[in-house]
Design a protein around this motif. Structure first.
Motif, mmCIF file in Angstrom:
data_model
loop_
_atom_site.group_PDB
_atom_site.id
_atom_site.type_symbol
_atom_site.label_atom_id
_atom_site.label_comp_id
_atom_site.label_asym_id
_atom_site.label_seq_id
_atom_site.Cartn_x
_atom_site.Cartn_y
_atom_site.Cartn_z
ATOM 1 N N TYR A 50 15.286 -6.309 22.747
ATOM 2 C CA TYR A 50 16.661 -6.523 23.175
ATOM 3 C C TYR A 50 17.576 -6.608 21.965
ATOM 4 C CZ TYR A 50 14.400 -6.936 27.587
ATOM 5 O OH TYR A 50 13.645 -6.662 28.674
ATOM 6 N N TRP A 51 18.448 -7.632 21.886
ATOM 7 C CA TRP A 51 19.462 -7.625 20.823
ATOM 8 C C TRP A 51 18.885 -8.021 19.467
ATOM 9 C CZ3 TRP A 51 20.136 -12.295 18.456
ATOM 10 C CH2 TRP A 51 19.645 -13.414 19.159
ATOM 11 N N ILE A 52 17.672 -8.633 19.449
ATOM 12 C CA ILE A 52 17.146 -9.074 18.159
ATOM 13 C C ILE A 52 16.770 -7.890 17.288
ATOM 14 C CG2 ILE A 52 15.279 -10.322 17.021
ATOM 15 C CD1 ILE A 52 15.215 -12.201 19.362
ATOM 16 N N GLY A 53 16.179 -6.893 17.891
ATOM 17 C CA GLY A 53 15.765 -5.737 17.104
ATOM 18 C C GLY A 53 14.362 -5.918 16.574
ATOM 19 N N SER A 54 14.032 -5.120 15.581
ATOM 20 C CA SER A 54 12.656 -5.119 15.084
ATOM 21 C C SER A 54 12.499 -6.096 13.943
ATOM 22 C CB SER A 54 12.293 -3.713 14.616
ATOM 23 O OG SER A 54 11.061 -3.773 13.955
ATOM 24 N N LEU A 55 11.301 -6.642 13.833
ATOM 25 C CA LEU A 55 11.013 -7.616 12.785
ATOM 26 C C LEU A 55 10.569 -6.970 11.482
ATOM 27 C CD1 LEU A 55 9.081 -10.541 14.472
ATOM 28 C CD2 LEU A 55 10.936 -10.774 12.839
ATOM 29 N N THR A 56 10.312 -5.668 11.523
ATOM 30 C CA THR A 56 9.731 -4.997 10.371
ATOM 31 C C THR A 56 10.583 -5.164 9.124
ATOM 32 O OG1 THR A 56 9.165 -3.369 11.998
ATOM 33 C CG2 THR A 56 8.640 -2.849 9.720
ATOM 34 N N ILE A 57 9.938 -5.446 8.017
ATOM 35 C CA ILE A 57 10.670 -5.572 6.768
ATOM 36 C C ILE A 57 10.603 -4.271 5.979
ATOM 37 C CG2 ILE A 57 10.850 -6.793 4.589
ATOM 38 C CD1 ILE A 57 9.585 -9.156 5.875
ATOM 39 N N THR A 58 9.379 -3.788 5.798
ATOM 40 C CA THR A 58 9.196 -2.640 4.916
ATOM 41 C C THR A 58 9.347 -1.348 5.696
ATOM 42 O OG1 THR A 58 7.565 -4.007 3.870
ATOM 43 C CG2 THR A 58 7.716 -1.747 3.113
ATOM 44 N N HIS A 59 10.387 -0.607 5.396
ATOM 45 C CA HIS A 59 10.539 0.698 6.013
ATOM 46 C C HIS A 59 10.245 1.724 4.954
ATOM 47 C CE1 HIS A 59 12.385 -0.941 9.600
ATOM 48 N NE2 HIS A 59 12.946 -1.804 8.776
ATOM 49 N N SER A 60 9.064 2.256 5.025
ATOM 50 C CA SER A 60 8.704 3.242 4.019
ATOM 51 C C SER A 60 8.248 4.479 4.753
ATOM 52 C CB SER A 60 7.576 2.685 3.141
ATOM 53 O OG SER A 60 6.933 3.749 2.485
ATOM 54 N N ASN A 61 8.401 5.643 4.143
ATOM 55 C CA ASN A 61 7.944 6.828 4.848
ATOM 56 C C ASN A 61 6.460 7.103 4.616
ATOM 57 O OD1 ASN A 61 8.312 7.435 2.261
ATOM 58 N ND2 ASN A 61 9.686 9.179 2.580
ATOM 59 N N VAL A 62 5.791 6.222 3.849
ATOM 60 C CA VAL A 62 4.331 6.326 3.734
ATOM 61 C C VAL A 62 3.697 5.000 4.156
ATOM 62 C CG1 VAL A 62 4.202 8.133 2.019
ATOM 63 C CG2 VAL A 62 4.509 5.778 1.297
ATOM 64 N N SER A 63 4.266 4.386 5.183
ATOM 65 C CA SER A 63 3.839 3.019 5.497
ATOM 66 C C SER A 63 2.408 2.957 6.010
ATOM 67 C CB SER A 63 4.784 2.386 6.501
ATOM 68 O OG SER A 63 4.990 3.251 7.574
ATOM 69 N N VAL A 64 1.830 4.086 6.479
ATOM 70 C CA VAL A 64 0.423 4.058 6.885
ATOM 71 C C VAL A 64 -0.449 3.714 5.689
ATOM 72 C CG1 VAL A 64 -1.481 5.433 7.742
ATOM 73 C CG2 VAL A 64 0.764 5.686 8.746
ATOM 74 N N ILE A 65 -0.155 4.389 4.577
ATOM 75 C CA ILE A 65 -0.939 4.121 3.368
ATOM 76 C C ILE A 65 -0.727 2.690 2.902
ATOM 77 C CG2 ILE A 65 -1.207 4.779 0.961
ATOM 78 C CD1 ILE A 65 -0.393 7.620 1.843
ATOM 79 N N LEU A 66 0.536 2.253 2.948
ATOM 80 C CA LEU A 66 0.849 0.889 2.541
ATOM 81 C C LEU A 66 0.085 -0.125 3.365
ATOM 82 C CD1 LEU A 66 4.638 0.327 1.927
ATOM 83 C CD2 LEU A 66 2.721 -0.257 0.470
ATOM 84 N N LEU A 67 0.056 0.130 4.677
ATOM 85 C CA LEU A 67 -0.578 -0.821 5.577
ATOM 86 C C LEU A 67 -2.057 -0.946 5.255
ATOM 87 C CD1 LEU A 67 -0.488 -2.606 8.062
ATOM 88 C CD2 LEU A 67 -0.892 -0.603 9.444
ATOM 89 N N PHE A 68 -2.711 0.217 5.050
ATOM 90 C CA PHE A 68 -4.146 0.133 4.796
ATOM 91 C C PHE A 68 -4.434 -0.428 3.411
ATOM 92 C CE2 PHE A 68 -4.203 2.642 8.563
ATOM 93 C CZ PHE A 68 -5.302 2.126 9.212
ATOM 94 N N ALA A 69 -3.487 -0.262 2.513
ATOM 95 C CA ALA A 69 -3.642 -0.928 1.217
ATOM 96 C C ALA A 69 -3.517 -2.438 1.389
ATOM 97 C CB ALA A 69 -2.598 -0.416 0.240
ATOM 98 N N ALA A 70 -2.579 -2.843 2.256
ATOM 99 C CA ALA A 70 -2.344 -4.286 2.421
ATOM 100 C C ALA A 70 -3.524 -4.969 3.096
ATOM 101 C CB ALA A 70 -1.067 -4.511 3.222
ATOM 102 N N ILE A 71 -4.093 -4.299 4.106
ATOM 103 C CA ILE A 71 -5.199 -4.995 4.765
ATOM 104 C C ILE A 71 -6.459 -4.980 3.917
ATOM 105 C CG2 ILE A 71 -4.354 -4.547 7.108
ATOM 106 C CD1 ILE A 71 -6.746 -2.603 7.343
#
Lengths: 154, 376, 152, 346
Positions: free
Chosen positions: D117-138
């Motif tokens: 609704y009005w809150i929007g998304s909680l995501t902080i990091t908007h990167s166009n390679v965020s798949v790689i970032l995510l797997f690096a983070a986990i």
């Protein structure tokens, strides 16, 4: 309740800590003898100790708050009970479960039984019985909770 | 080859002390394990952490008082221990129990056997990392304990039987409770059984692990379910019937697979057979006195025994023997207990070679250790 | 054939063979060859003037039972570990509690009590009023003392 | 409009940089709060659900239905002495729980949550390679666990850490291969298949339907990642006491405890994002976050049920399974994905 000059803030904080501590007593998985089976029974479905937030039986003494000494402490085991007690972090509590632990019980004329675990570690609550029923042990844990919260029993 | 062996000698083995406080040593077993990575190279059990000098105290007490120490030997099956001691004591003192008492003892011993095996099954599940079956087992066990409470007022350490009979007669209420239990228990047992065996991981953890050859089992004097799982059909209840077991119809479960799974299956089949025995016994139970008038309760301490008696019974763990020596006095001269768990445990030195730690835990789980009996 | 001193039937209807200490092993191995492969129990009895050692043997196939008895005056009995593996812990236990020395046992240490425990508790002359304590050293092994250590 | 831009607009009167720094700061605080709430909820859910499965009641004395139980636990852990064992490797021992916790929070920062609704998304990091970032983070969390095991100088802990390494090595390759298959599938529809939000949005039918094998492999790997039963050899209760966290106490242990429950939520969220359509759902797109939560909680409950009913798998069996079964079938899955992408063009 607290009286004196501790100040309102410290008192409430202390009370909150006591409340937290008393409601999340994680026992050590530490069974010695007969009483250990009754200690297992308080985890089990009929006498669910989880109601009091104590179902998280931790295997490592580092993570537990409560040592339920369940069963006869022999002389060979006594130094290890002491060691386990020392490995637990403060604040820590001990429940002596069963007469063997309290004064030697039926074995007190023998040569290899410690006559009371309180010779080895300080005990907070004694639960008599041979073995105590799960209800008795639950009552013991509730008594300990009251003790932690500085409430009197009557 | 030779070079390889030399290499192995120079490899350092990690020494690991498991226990006495370890979640899956079932009490106070201490295993000195030598590890090569994850593989167990050598295992040496160290016992005696629950040595409660029962044999010595029995010498200091009257014949009738010693019963409580037997209750606390195999503390999950107190009734079976009582039967074992009384078999010996009554022979020594020449006070045979009346027939009704014998039937009551059979019923209680078989209920006790079920309770003991249920505790074992739950604990075995925990050893392997199954959290829930433990609770299902204990729910069923509570029902048996409720029957015991109704009979004698105590849940676990019952102290129900006494020299010359049983402490109290059973009434219709208790018979009704037992009948209800035998009616609904088999279904629940199958549920628990399926929770184990319909699980592929459980099967893979147990199939072919911990193989105990029959000749090794005999060499180490292994008895009970462990021996039967190694393919030897031997049960004291059949081989040397005591009480009224010769009048009852039941089978001895045997498995020829010799592994962990075989021991598991044998124990579950034993529970089914126990239910069968209880069902028969509750119908056949005769009327009559439940206590031998020769052993009036108030005069119990005057009982004098002379001679030597060795009596064997089939406890949940195996052949439970009591060797009583009397010198004509009111106290026994020497009491010696043949504890099945001690012999069953000694075989772990043989089984626990070149297995993984996880398998060592599973093997020690299937041995069914109760330390009150091992160390006494 | 091994010389048997006396053959009786016990109160419980079991065959009892009395044998001299020297002939014990020969008799046991004889019995083992005859199918008595199951050594179920070794008991030591303190008869004050002498020590009696009782072996319970069992034949699983024929379902027979035999009790072998021997006596010793000097606390020494030959070990049966060469014949039966189950004798290992049994003999250690009897050594521990009764003080019978089994000659030829590969590892005759106390089974329940620590090695430095003084006296053998199941002897009739064991003094129960003398209290012994057990303590633990760095490696987790036990030793017995007469002094209460720290914590006691 | 997500929370970050909203905050940046709010701070806009300040200069551009300051506004964004403040926005990131506040957003991070929101995120930590969110993660904490999730953890509290997860642990409470687990304890209640476990009690239900085991015919028990579960916590019910503290607060209504025992809802305050976790507060009590937290207070207790905070007030507990945190023992530093003798012979430890000091620095790694201290930072290991922090690494686990930070790795958890970082992973949560990258996930796309969908709008609410009005809150929007909680995501902080908007990167166009965020798949790689995510797997690096986990991949950060296992480092903390291994450090903890090695530095505490306890044989059980070291064994637990070694098992953890063996476990991680054997499932990560099939996991990544099944993710590659996903990226291939997404590349047919979007120009930025490595961008998580694009990857998720491109699922008109969830990837889990054509990619059943991939879903299976990925879910198994993610349960192993969270070290949940049957893959909890690292901290196997009945064998290695508590595995790598054996020597930890107090709040340091609390971080491991939170990491355990947080990572199962994270894993389930990733499965639902990558394979089950994530925040895509029928009706309003404003409720995307709710869809995501529902899918996640269902997966979490599946994982809990598995935990409560199966025994632990042996480590050598698991390594075998990883290399001999999961790897080949993930490659087969990759081939299937290639055929679908080229041929059918879903």
């Amino acid at each position: 309740m607290k009286t004196g000059d501790g100040g309102v803030v410290t008192t409430t904080l202390e009370q909150a800590m006591e409340w937290g501590r008393s409601n999340s007593l994680w026992p050590l998985t530490f069974g010695l003898a007969c009483c250990a089976i009754e200690m297992m029974a308080i985890q089990a479905a009929d006498m669910d100790i989880a109601r009091f937030g104590s179902e998280v039986f931790r295997n490592s003494p580092r993570q537990s708050d409560l040592m339920i000494v369940a069963g006869t402490v022999t002389k060979k085991m006594a130094p290890r009970v002491r060691r386990l007690y020392e490995e637990m972090p403060y604040p820590k509590y001990v429940i002596a479960m069963g007469v063997c632990v309290i004064q030697g019980g039926p074995y007190n004329q023998g040569y290899s039984v410690v006559l009371g675990v309180d010779k080895v570690v300080p005990v907070d609550v004694y639960v008599p019985g041979c073995p105590p029923t799960p209800e008795a042990l639950t009552h013991g844990i509730m008594l300990l909770q009251k003790k932690i919260r500085n409430e009197t029993d009557r | 080859m030779i070079q390889e062996e030399q290499k192995n000698e120079h490899r350092e083995w990690t020494e690991l002390n498991m226990g006495p406080q370890h979640p899956s040593t079932h009490g106070v077993l201490r295993l000195k394990v030598k590890l090569d990575g994850e593989t167990v190279k050598e295992v040496e059990p160290i016992i005696g952490y629950l040595h409660r000098n029962a044999e010595k105290i029995c010498e200091l007490d009257y014949y009738c008082d010693s019963l409580i120490y037997f209750d606390r030997m195999d503390y999950v099956a107190a009734m079976n221990m009582e039967v074992g001691y009384l078999e010996a004591a009554e022979k020594l003192l020449n006070i045979p129990p009346p027939e009704r008492a014998q039937w009551i003892r059979v019923i209680m011993a078989e209920l006790g056997r079920i309770a003991a095996h249920l505790v074992w099954a739950g604990a075995f599940g925990l050893d392997l990392g199954m959290l829930s079956p433990f609770f299902y087992c204990f729910v069923q066990r509570e029902k048996i304990l409720r029957i015991f409470t109704e009979i004698c007022g105590s849940r676990q350490e019952t102290n129900y039987m006494s020299i010359g009979g049983v402490y109290q007669d059973i009434n219709e209420n208790i018979i009704y409770m037992i009948e209800e239990f035998t009616k609904e228990f088999p279904d629940k047992l199958e549920e628990i059984f399926n929770a184990f065996v319909k699980n592929d991981i459980f099967m893979s953890r147990n199939k072919g692990i911990g193989i105990l050859e029959p000749d090794v089992a005999i060499q180490y004097a292994v008895t009970g379910p462990m021996l039967r799982a190694s393919g030897i059909e031997y049960d004291v209840r059949k081989a040397e019937p005591y009480l009224v077991y010769d009048k009852l119809n039941f089978d001895i479960p045997v498995s020829y697979k010799k592994d962990n799974l075989a021991r598991f299956l044998v124990r579950f089949e034993e529970m089914r057979q126990s239910v069968r025995i209880v069902k028969q016994a509750i119908k056949k139970i005769p009327d009559g006195p439940y206590f031998n008038p020769k052993a009036k309760k108030s005069l119990m301490i005057r009982l004098r025994g002379e001679g030597e008696v060795y009596a064997r019974t089939e406890s949940p763990k195996g052949e439970f023997g009591v060797y009583l020596v009397g010198d004509g006095g009111v106290k026994p001269y020497r009491v010696r207990v043949r504890s099945p768990s001690l012999r069953n445990l000694s075989v772990i030195r043989h089984l626990g070679k070149d297995v993984l730690i996880a398998d060592l835990i599973a093997i020690s789980g299937t041995i069914d250790l109760v330390f009150g009996e091992v160390d006494r | 054939m091994v010389e048997v001193l006396e053959e009786t039937t016990g109160k419980d209807g079991r065959k009892v063979l009395k044998v001299a200490k020297e002939n014990l092993l020969a008799l046991l191995s004889d019995l083992k060859d005859n199918g008595f492969t199951h050594l179920s129990l070794i008991t030591g009895i303190d008869r004050k003037s002498k020590l009696e050692v009782v072996y319970h043997l069992h034949n699983l196939t024929k379902n027979e039972y035999v009790v072998v008895k021997t006596e010793t005056l000097d606390e020494r009995v030959p070990s049966a570990t060469g014949l039966f593996k189950s004798a290992d812990w049994d003999e250690r236990e009897q050594y521990d509690l009764m003080g019978i020395v089994f000659e030829g046992h590969p590892n005759l240490k106390r089974l329940f009590l620590p090695d430095s425990w003084v006296g053998h508790p199941l002897r009739k002359n064991y003094d129960l009023s003398k209290v012994q304590y057990i303590n633990m050293d760095e490696n987790g092994d036990d030793y017995a003392t007469f002094d209460p250590g720290d914590g006691w | 409009m997500d929370v970050l831009t909203r905050l940046a607009h709010f701070f806009a009167p300040l200069t551009h940089y300051v506004a964004y720094i403040l926005a990131y700061l506040f957003e991070s605080i929101f995120l930590v709060i969110f993660v904490t709430i999730v953890l509290v909820f997860m642990i409470y859910l687990f304890r209640k659900y476990m009690a239900r499965v085991q015919l028990r009641i579960g916590p019910n004395r503290v607060g209504k239905f025992g809802l305050l139980q976790l507060m009590a636990d937290g207070l207790k852990l905070a007030g507990k002495e945190s023992i530093l064992p003798k012979g430890r490797d000091d620095l790694p021992f201290r930072i290991a729980p922090l690494i686990v916790f930070i790795g958890l929070v970082m992973s949560f920062a990258i996930l796309p949550y969908g709008d609410f609704y009005w809150i929007g998304s909680l995501t902080i990091t908007h990167s166009n390679v965020s798949v790689i970032l995510l797997f690096a983070a986990i991949a950060i969390m296992p480092i903390g666990e291994i450090l903890a095991g090695v530095s505490s100088r306890n044989k059980y802990a070291i064994l637990g850490a070694l098992r953890g390494v063996a476990k991680d090595v054997s499932f990560e390759v099939p996991m990544m291969i099944s993710v590659i298959a996903l990226v291939m599938m997404a590349s047919a529809r979007t120009s930025e298949p490595l961008n998580l939000s694009d990857l998720v949005s491109s699922q008109i039918i969830p990837f889990g339907i054509p990619e059943v094998i991939g879903l299976l492999v990925f879910f198994i790997s993610m349960i192993a990642r969270a070290s949940y039963s049957p893959f909890d050899m690292g901290e196997s209760d009945s064998e290695l006491v508590s595995g790598h966290s054996t020597e930890y106490s107090g709040m340091r242990f609390g971080m491991f405890y939170m990491g355990l429950f947080g990572s199962i939520f994270l894993s389930s969220m990733m499965v639902s994002l990558l394979y089950l359509g994530g925040y895509n759902g029928p009706f309003s797109s404003d409720a995307g976050f709710v869809y995501l939560l529902i899918k996640t909680v269902v997966l979490v409950l599946i994982a809990f049920t598995v935990w409560l009913s199966v025994p632990r798998i042996r480590i050598d069996r698991f390594v075998n399974m990883g290399w001999k079964y999961l790897l080949p079938i993930s490659i087969i899955n990759l081939i299937i994905a290639g055929i679908i992408t080229l041929g059918v063009g879903l």
